[in-house]
Design an enzyme around this catalytic site. Structure first.
Site, PDB file in Angstrom:
ATOM      1  N   ARG A   1      -1.465 -64.567  14.946  1.00 38.51           N
ATOM      2  CA  ARG A   1      -1.925 -63.167  14.990  1.00 38.51           C
ATOM      3  C   ARG A   1      -3.431 -63.076  15.152  1.00 38.51           C
ATOM      4  O   ARG A   1      -4.183 -63.592  14.335  1.00 38.51           O
ATOM      5  CB  ARG A   1      -1.481 -62.465  13.697  1.00 38.51           C
ATOM      6  CG  ARG A   1      -1.749 -60.978  13.676  1.00 38.51           C
ATOM      7  CD  ARG A   1      -0.997 -60.308  12.531  1.00 38.51           C
ATOM      8  NE  ARG A   1       0.396 -60.753  12.523  1.00 38.51           N
ATOM      9  CZ  ARG A   1       0.972 -61.402  11.517  1.00 38.51           C
ATOM     10  NH1 ARG A   1       0.314 -61.640  10.415  1.00 38.51           N
ATOM     11  NH2 ARG A   1       2.225 -61.801  11.612  1.00 38.51           N
TER      12      ARG A   1
ATOM     13  N   CYS B   1       2.408 -54.069   7.028  1.00 41.41           N
ATOM     14  CA  CYS B   1       1.862 -54.963   6.018  1.00 41.41           C
ATOM     15  C   CYS B   1       1.070 -54.144   5.002  1.00 41.41           C
ATOM     16  O   CYS B   1       0.158 -53.406   5.362  1.00 41.41           O
ATOM     17  CB  CYS B   1       0.975 -55.997   6.696  1.00 41.41           C
ATOM     18  SG  CYS B   1       0.268 -57.177   5.547  1.00 41.41           S
TER      19      CYS B   1
ATOM     20  N   CYS C   1     -15.876 -60.158   1.918  1.00 39.00           N
ATOM     21  CA  CYS C   1     -14.992 -58.993   1.782  1.00 39.00           C
ATOM     22  C   CYS C   1     -15.696 -57.700   1.368  1.00 39.00           C
ATOM     23  O   CYS C   1     -16.341 -57.634   0.315  1.00 39.00           O
ATOM     24  CB  CYS C   1     -13.877 -59.310   0.797  1.00 39.00           C
ATOM     25  SG  CYS C   1     -12.662 -57.969   0.732  1.00 39.00           S
TER      26      CYS C   1
ATOM     27  N   CYS D   1     -12.252 -54.597  -6.032  1.00 38.79           N
ATOM     28  CA  CYS D   1     -11.594 -55.871  -6.368  1.00 38.79           C
ATOM     29  C   CYS D   1     -12.533 -56.746  -7.202  1.00 38.79           C
ATOM     30  O   CYS D   1     -13.710 -56.890  -6.889  1.00 38.79           O
ATOM     31  CB  CYS D   1     -11.189 -56.596  -5.092  1.00 38.79           C
ATOM     32  SG  CYS D   1     -10.323 -58.140  -5.417  1.00 38.79           S
TER      33      CYS D   1
ATOM     34  N   CYS E   1       5.629 -56.739   5.094  1.00 35.99           N
ATOM     35  CA  CYS E   1       4.844 -57.865   4.595  1.00 35.99           C
ATOM     36  C   CYS E   1       3.940 -57.285   3.508  1.00 35.99           C
ATOM     37  O   CYS E   1       3.582 -56.109   3.572  1.00 35.99           O
ATOM     38  CB  CYS E   1       4.018 -58.441   5.742  1.00 35.99           C
ATOM     39  SG  CYS E   1       2.907 -59.761   5.231  1.00 35.99           S
TER      40      CYS E   1
ATOM     41  N   CYS F   1       3.066 -66.079   5.450  1.00 34.86           N
ATOM     42  CA  CYS F   1       2.055 -65.709   6.433  1.00 34.86           C
ATOM     43  C   CYS F   1       0.730 -66.192   5.855  1.00 34.86           C
ATOM     44  O   CYS F   1       0.311 -65.721   4.798  1.00 34.86           O
ATOM     45  CB  CYS F   1       2.051 -64.191   6.620  1.00 34.86           C
ATOM     46  SG  CYS F   1       0.677 -63.626   7.632  1.00 34.86           S
TER      47      CYS F   1
ATOM     48  N   CYS G   1     -15.046 -62.877  -3.013  1.00 33.07           N
ATOM     49  CA  CYS G   1     -14.931 -63.408  -1.644  1.00 33.07           C
ATOM     50  C   CYS G   1     -16.131 -62.892  -0.838  1.00 33.07           C
ATOM     51  O   CYS G   1     -16.268 -61.676  -0.650  1.00 33.07           O
ATOM     52  CB  CYS G   1     -13.619 -62.958  -1.013  1.00 33.07           C
ATOM     53  SG  CYS G   1     -12.201 -63.199  -2.101  1.00 33.07           S
TER      54      CYS G   1
HETATM   55  N1  SAM Z   1      -6.627 -59.179  -2.008  1.00 32.24           N
HETATM   56  C1  SAM Z   1      -5.647 -59.877  -1.294  1.00 32.24           C
HETATM   57  C2  SAM Z   1      -6.055 -61.301  -0.969  1.00 32.24           C
HETATM   58  O1  SAM Z   1      -7.223 -61.597  -0.946  1.00 32.24           O
HETATM   59  O2  SAM Z   1      -5.151 -62.080  -0.718  1.00 32.24           O
HETATM   60  C3  SAM Z   1      -5.197 -59.205  -0.007  1.00 32.24           C
HETATM   61  C4  SAM Z   1      -6.179 -58.506   0.895  1.00 32.24           C
HETATM   62  S1  SAM Z   1      -7.456 -59.488   1.654  1.00 32.24           S
HETATM   63  C5  SAM Z   1      -8.450 -58.243   2.351  1.00 32.24           C
HETATM   64  C6  SAM Z   1      -6.638 -60.319   3.006  1.00 32.24           C
HETATM   65  C7  SAM Z   1      -7.448 -61.192   3.917  1.00 32.24           C
HETATM   66  O3  SAM Z   1      -8.315 -60.426   4.738  1.00 32.24           O
HETATM   67  C8  SAM Z   1      -8.381 -62.215   3.299  1.00 32.24           C
HETATM   68  O4  SAM Z   1      -7.709 -63.362   2.847  1.00 32.24           O
HETATM   69  C9  SAM Z   1      -9.284 -62.574   4.479  1.00 32.24           C
HETATM   70  O5  SAM Z   1      -8.725 -63.626   5.216  1.00 32.24           O
HETATM   71  C10 SAM Z   1      -9.270 -61.289   5.320  1.00 32.24           C
HETATM   72  N2  SAM Z   1     -10.586 -60.634   5.353  1.00 32.24           N
HETATM   73  C11 SAM Z   1     -11.140 -59.893   4.371  1.00 32.24           C
HETATM   74  N3  SAM Z   1     -12.354 -59.433   4.743  1.00 32.24           N
HETATM   75  C12 SAM Z   1     -12.584 -59.908   5.980  1.00 32.24           C
HETATM   76  C13 SAM Z   1     -13.688 -59.782   6.897  1.00 32.24           C
HETATM   77  N4  SAM Z   1     -14.788 -59.114   6.590  1.00 32.24           N
HETATM   78  N5  SAM Z   1     -13.596 -60.400   8.096  1.00 32.24           N
HETATM   79  C14 SAM Z   1     -12.475 -61.098   8.401  1.00 32.24           C
HETATM   80  N6  SAM Z   1     -11.411 -61.245   7.582  1.00 32.24           N
HETATM   81  C15 SAM Z   1     -11.463 -60.662   6.386  1.00 32.24           C
HETATM   82  C1  DTB Z   2      -5.296 -61.087   7.577  1.00 35.79           C
HETATM   83  O1  DTB Z   2      -5.399 -62.322   7.684  1.00 35.79           O
HETATM   84  N1  DTB Z   2      -6.035 -60.233   8.235  1.00 35.79           N
HETATM   85  C2  DTB Z   2      -5.702 -58.875   7.870  1.00 35.79           C
HETATM   86  C3  DTB Z   2      -4.507 -59.072   6.920  1.00 35.79           C
HETATM   87  N2  DTB Z   2      -4.420 -60.483   6.806  1.00 35.79           N
HETATM   88  C4  DTB Z   2      -4.526 -58.427   5.596  1.00 35.79           C
HETATM   89  C5  DTB Z   2      -6.848 -58.125   7.281  1.00 35.79           C
HETATM   90  C6  DTB Z   2      -8.167 -58.493   7.887  1.00 35.79           C
HETATM   91  C7  DTB Z   2      -9.225 -57.510   7.606  1.00 35.79           C
HETATM   92  C8  DTB Z   2      -9.502 -57.317   6.173  1.00 35.79           C
HETATM   93  C9  DTB Z   2     -10.763 -56.586   5.925  1.00 35.79           C
HETATM   94  C10 DTB Z   2     -10.594 -55.102   5.776  1.00 35.79           C
HETATM   95  O2  DTB Z   2     -10.018 -54.436   6.646  1.00 35.79           O
HETATM   96  O3  DTB Z   2     -11.085 -54.587   4.773  1.00 35.79           O
HETATM   97 FE1  SF4 Z   3     -10.340 -59.027  -3.336  1.00 31.97          FE
HETATM   98 FE2  SF4 Z   3     -11.212 -58.927  -0.828  1.00 31.97          FE
HETATM   99 FE3  SF4 Z   3     -11.039 -61.253  -2.051  1.00 31.97          FE
HETATM  100 FE4  SF4 Z   3      -8.765 -59.933  -1.388  1.00 31.97          FE
HETATM  101  S1  SF4 Z   3     -10.290 -60.792   0.029  1.00 31.97           S
HETATM  102  S2  SF4 Z   3      -9.207 -60.967  -3.326  1.00 31.97           S
HETATM  103  S3  SF4 Z   3      -9.472 -57.819  -1.660  1.00 31.97           S
HETATM  104  S4  SF4 Z   3     -12.399 -59.561  -2.631  1.00 31.97           S
END
Ligand code: SAM
Ligand code: DTB
Ligand code: SF4
Length: 325
Positions: free
Chosen positions: A258, A94, A57, A50, A126, A186, A54
């Site tokens: 959730r 989802c 992430c 990506c 979702c 959501c 963030c």
């Molecule tokens: N790329 C899309 C976005 O950012 O909206 C969708 C996927 S992203 C992984 C969805 C959510 O996962 C993020 O907004 C964040 O709240 C959560 N998330 C990602 N990495 C995480 C982590 N290491 N610990 C907890 N929550 C995480």
């Molecule tokens: C959310 O708030 N938590 C879920 C879902 N929306 C997409 C994902 C959380 C973990 C994301 C990190 C991963 O698994 O890579």
């Molecule tokens: Fe990309 Fe992760 Fe940020 Fe979603 S949360 S926009 S997958 S870097």
């Protein structure tokens, strides 16, 4: 509808934990059957690489997290995963993609087909695909999408310390497109990003000020991943998590709350307290998108211990009559 202010949310947040949880539990059982939990399953349809930064992430291309990237899955693979999820007791699937935004291309066309397939299995769908225009939201709606996940993550002022490649307002705009397309919203956040308690309260205030309050709110606790800038953050205590869940329940009495990332690290007793504080939704499956989650067998044992049942798809809040007191 209550007009929340910083002070009114702060007053709830800072109450003694037991009376906060007691009131949250009371409100929870007024609107929901507390023995019924929504069971969701996540499928990472496109993994890693990506362009966003963030800081939490593992899927950002900027950090070396050892993650194995995966191009967009096939329609057939996703359908198989949805069938397996249904067999595990999930009512909602989802689909998550490591995209900054949705583009009008063949890949989006394929996601649209995935949504149609899952809908035809009688499950809620979702998507969480990043930023979205109104016409893209409309296309998802027409394909049968139930909800769109797009998190605000933290307070407006803390946001820029965590993500520099987009702004809080960009997220709010996408949420407005989602609402205009008549999709369920959501939208949740993450605890453990180095935010203050004031940030947590301001995050809830921002959620309450959206065009329409979210129908579901994921509460994640940071899952610190080696290689990301937040790898060394202190973990969130159960007490902070309970306080956040209970305050969220009081500010959003009819939302599904959730327990999301970080649940793997909680004992059964801790999770039980989270349900008492007002959480009523989980993800099932040994992985979330890329990070760990409890094993399905453990969750099935938890459901058996607590006598929980899985919420049917498309059953709205309020289907349970308020319990007389
Ligand atoms: N790329 C899309 C976005 O950012 O909206 C969708 C996927 S992203 C992984 C969805 C959510 O996962 C993020 O907004 C964040 O709240 C959560 N998330 C990602 N990495 C995480 C982590 N290491 N610990 C907890 N929550 C995480
Ligand atoms: C959310 O708030 N938590 C879920 C879902 N929306 C997409 C994902 C959380 C973990 C994301 C990190 C991963 O698994 O890579
Ligand atoms: Fe990309 Fe992760 Fe940020 Fe979603 S949360 S926009 S997958 S870097």
């Amino acid at each position: 509808m209550t007009q929340w202010t910083f002070d009114s949310i702060s007053a709830l947040y800072h109450r003694d934990l037991l009376s906060l949880m007691f009131e949250a539990a009371h409100v929870h059982q007024k609107y929901f059957n507390p023995g019924e939990i929504q069971v969701n399953h996540l499928v990472s349809v496109k993994t890693g690489g990506c362009p966003e930064d963030c800081h939490y992430c593992p899927q950002s291309a900027r950090y070396n997290t050892g993650l194995k990237k995966h191009a967009l899955m096939s329609r057939e693979e996703v359908r198989d995963r949805a069938v397996q999820a249904k067999a595990m007791g999930a009512s909602r699937v989802c689909l998550g993609a490591a995209w900054r935004e949705v583009k009008d291309n063949e890949q989006f066309d394929r996601v649209i087909e995935m949504v149609r397939d899952i809908k035809s299995l009688g499950m809620e769908t979702c998507c969480t695909l990043g930023l979205l225009t109104e016409s893209q939201a409309q296309r998802l709606k027409e394909a049968g999408l139930h909800a769109y996940n797009h998190n605000l993550d933290t307070s407006p002022s803390h946001y820029s310390k965590i993500i520099s490649t987009r702004q809080f307002e960009d997220r709010v705009r996408t949420l407005s497109h989602v609402k205009k397309a008549n999709l369920q919203v959501c939208c949740g956040g993450i605890l453990g990003l180095g935010e203050t308690e004031e940030d947590r309260i301001r995050f809830l205030l921002a959620l309450s000020q959206l065009e329409a309050p979210p129908e579901s709110i994921p509460i994640n606790t940071l899952y610190a991943v080696e290689g990301t800038p937040l790898a060394d953050q202190e973990p969130i205590s159960i007490w902070e998590l309970l306080r956040m869940i209970a305050t969220t329940r009081l500010v959003f009495p009819t939302a599904m709350i959730r327990m999301s990332a970080g649940r793997e690290k909680r004992t059964l007793e801790e999770q039980t307290l989270c349900f008492l504080a007002g959480a009523n939704s989980i993800f099932i499956g040994e992985k979330l998108l890329t990070i760990g989650n409890p094993l399905p067998e453990e969750d099935h044992r938890m459901f058996a211990h607590l006598g929980l049942t899985s919420k049917a798809p498309f059953a709205s809040c309020g289907s349970h009559a308020a319990t007389p007191h």
